[in-house]
Design a protein around this motif. Structure first.
Motif, PDB file in Angstrom:
ATOM      1  N   GLU A   1      -7.363  -0.508  -2.083  1.00  0.00           N
ATOM      2  CA  GLU A   1      -7.234   0.511  -1.036  1.00  0.00           C
ATOM      3  C   GLU A   1      -6.836   1.854  -1.647  1.00  0.00           C
ATOM      4  O   GLU A   1      -7.405   2.899  -1.324  1.00  0.00           O
ATOM      5  CB  GLU A   1      -6.184   0.068  -0.011  1.00  0.00           C
TER       6      GLU A   1
ATOM      7  N   GLU B   1      -8.976   5.628  -2.339  1.00  0.00           N
ATOM      8  CA  GLU B   1      -8.549   6.943  -1.846  1.00  0.00           C
ATOM      9  C   GLU B   1      -8.617   8.003  -2.939  1.00  0.00           C
ATOM     10  O   GLU B   1      -8.189   9.139  -2.725  1.00  0.00           O
ATOM     11  CB  GLU B   1      -7.127   6.835  -1.295  1.00  0.00           C
TER      12      GLU B   1
ATOM     13  N   VAL C   1       0.840  -1.203   0.000  1.00  0.00           N
ATOM     14  CA  VAL C   1       0.000   0.000   0.000  1.00  0.00           C
ATOM     15  C   VAL C   1       0.871   1.247   0.000  1.00  0.00           C
ATOM     16  O   VAL C   1       0.602   2.218  -0.734  1.00  0.00           O
ATOM     17  CB  VAL C   1      -0.949  -0.007   1.219  1.00  0.00           C
TER      18      VAL C   1
END
Length: 632
Positions: free
Chosen positions: A499, A503, A470
């Motif tokens: 993920e 965002e 990530v």
């Protein structure tokens, strides 16, 4: 033909002939070559209607028996397998010609039979009589197995074969290697090598693809390698060879070839030179793998069995002339490659994945994962550099698809590409990167094949840990106007990308390896659930559906051409699946005479929602793209 009684001992070989429903007889021949056929004028006449006038040729050369079919109508069979080229047989093998079965015996076997009155006038025996006898050797065991493999309902006499028996190797095909004692010069003694496994269990299918000279050279190579290993006196060859051992091996190979150069297989200097290079490569390096890796035109190397090495060149799969001589040497070469990659093989490791210095990806199964023998694949990066326009010219996509994907790339639409290995995903992704045209950084994961056309491009390796993955993707996305190119090769990478997209990151080009788009969209939610057990399947599907706008399925058809089969819009998720709506599709219509697959690209007529979003951003997108007539 010569007299059975007076001149039997002068015969070169004997042919034992059994006719269906008849007695067995022996014919003795004092020549090394004879023709077999239905009419007079042949050396061996078999007067039956299912035997051609000139049916086959038998040859005795250098201690070997060779049978060749002469384009007969009903074919010639060796051990229940039809032959299409010159085939080596050994004493006792069965050659089927029409209603006749021939067994060829060498001179020594014939002499023994001639001295025995019972043998000179044998009683008729059915061809399956050997089933009741215990096998006296491995060869006899093979014959028993062959005899038992007769389809139900067939009689035990000679008939047209249908079920292939085990492969036979000629007992006479031997490379004579001297076994002289240690010479006064202190050189390593020449050791007579026992026949290696490559001679005894090479598959019949493999031999059918190789000519006789290649088969003989393989056996010669096997004996040279076995003799050198036996002469070294080492329990096993090391992965790393020091200078002293290297010198001993080089000298031993040269001595073995010098001692055997009188053999017919090695009477040509070029043949000895080829065998010397192959033997040294296997004993000191990585065998035929090293020779193939030296060829820049080879894109892939596959070892399905130690004596079955194939290379891929220009989309053609070709067998290598010289393969490994044993399973042991294949395993040694795998370990040597892994050591050079910087990560030696662990004793408990059975599935091996490495990246070599030049970018070649090594995948192997050994030990418990491959009980029948190691499997190995070496895939070299092809460095694909294509544009959408080039894909149109190749027929991979239509002009309308190219225009649509160009606009999607410019609008930073998140796209998912699904395709099998070698199906063309790298070509399409390379073209999409070229279409971006903004010169910004592209983060690439495991895409050595793709050439990113930008001096500002960089490649990032994704770590195995989820949190680290990530962080890497966030760092890449922080670069202004960065375009992420990610391979969803494992569940941690898939979850990390979801993920980051969640965002607010856009301009993502993701690829997943799958046979088709449906399977890809079924697998990704399962990967997310495996990486995040607390989530349910419906939520995982919705997450995937909300992350990507466009999905593309690409594959390589039977004719070798790459085609985009569908361009779809991801519209949402239901309780059972991720929902898509086709925008463009490719429909196969027919296979042309030359094997080329023909079809048409068609627009579904549906205007995708992403088109409306593009217009809202001030981008012009022709609605006519989605209503154009079909094109090839």
């Amino acid at each position: 033909m010569i007299s059975n009684e007076v001149e039997a001992k002068a015969a070169v070989f004997t042919v034992v002939i059994s006719e269906k429903g008849g007695a067995e007889r022996r014919e003795y021949f004092d020549r090394s070559e004879l023709s077999v056929g239905r009419v007079q004028g042949n050396d061996l006449v078999l007067p039956k209607g299912n035997v051609s006038k000139r049916h086959a040729r038998l040859l005795h050369r250098d201690g070997r028996f060779i049978v060749t079919d002469l384009n007969s109508t009903n074919g010639t069979y060796v051990n229940r397998r039809r032959i299409s080229q010159a085939t080596i047989v050994r004493s006792g093998d069965r050659v089927y010609i029409g209603d006749f079965v021939l067994r060829i015996e060498a001179g020594d076997e014939k002499d023994a039979g001639a001295s025995d009155p019972a043998a000179s006038n044998p009683a008729p025996q059915p061809s399956s009589s050997r089933q009741s006898e215990p096998p006296s050797s491995a060869a006899d065991s093979e014959q028993v197995i062959s005899d038992l493999q007769v389809p139900a309902g067939e009689d035990s006499g000679p008939s047209y074969p249908r079920v292939p028996g085990p492969p036979k190797m000629p007992s006479g095909a031997r490379l004579e290697l001297s076994s002289d004692a240690q010479s006064s010069s202190g050189r390593m003694p020449i050791v007579e090598a026992r026949p290696s496994l490559i001679e005894r269990i090479s598959s019949t299918a493999q031999e059918e693809r190789l000519d006789e000279d290649t088969i003989l050279r393989r056996r010669a190579l096997s004996r040279v390698v076995d003799a050198v290993k036996a002469g070294l006196g080492l329990p096993a060859l090391p992965e790393e060879v020091d200078a002293s051992l290297r010198e001993r091996i080089l000298r031993a190979v040269a001595e073995q070839l010098e001692a055997a150069k009188s053999s017919p297989e090695l009477n040509a200097p070029k043949v000895r030179e080829t065998l010397q290079r192959a033997a040294e490569a296997e004993l000191l390096d990585v065998g035929p793998l090293g020779l193939a890796l030296e060829d820049p035109t080879v894109s892939e190397i596959t070892v399905a069995k130690f004596d079955h090495v194939s290379i891929q060149r220009d989309n053609q799969l070709l067998p290598m002339e010289l393969a490994f001589t044993s399973e042991e040497m294949l395993g040694l070469s795998i370990r040597r490659l892994c050591r050079r990659a910087g990560v030696p093989v662990h004793p408990s490791e059975s599935v091996i994945e490495r990246r070599l210095a030049d970018g070649t990806k090594l995948t192997a199964a050994v030990g418990a994962a491959a009980p029948a023998g190691a499997l190995l694949a070496l895939r070299r990066p092809r460095r694909v550099s294509l544009s959408l326009e080039e894909l149109v010219r190749r027929g991979t996509i239509s002009r309308a698809i190219a225009s649509f994907l160009q606009q999607c790339t410019a609008a930073r639409v998140n796209m998912l590409v699904a395709g099998a290995a070698g199906g063309g995903a790298a070509s399409l992704l390379s073209a999409l990167c070229s279409a971006s045209g903004d010169g910004r950084v592209v983060a690439v994961q495991e895409f050595e094949d793709v050439i990113v056309p930008s001096s500002l491009a960089t490649r990032l390796s994704m770590p195995d840990d989820f949190q680290d993955a990530v962080r890497v993707l966030r760092l890449a996305a922080a670069v202004p106007r960065a375009r992420l190119l990610v391979e969803l090769s494992n569940r941690e990478t898939t979850l990390a990308l979801m993920e980051v997209i969640g965002e607010g990151i856009d301009g993502v080009l993701a690829a997943v390896q799958a046979a088709n788009l449906r399977r890809a969209l079924a697998r990704l939610p399962a990967d997310i659930l495996a990486a995040r057990p607390g989530m349910n399947m419906e939520a995982a599907r919705e997450w995937i559906a909300s992350s990507f706008d466009i999905a593309i399925e690409i594959c390589r058809l039977r004719d070798g051409r790459q085609r985009v089969l569908r361009v779809s819009e991801i519209t949402g998720a239901s309780e059972r699946e991720i929902q898509t709506q086709d925008i463009f599709t490719f429909a196969i219509e027919r296979t042309a005479a030359g094997g080329s697959i023909e079809g048409t690209f068609s627009a579904s007529g549906v205007v995708p929602k992403v088109a409306e979003e593009m217009r809202a951003r001030g981008m012009a997108l022709e609605r006519a793209l989605f209503t154009r007539p079909p094109s090839r």
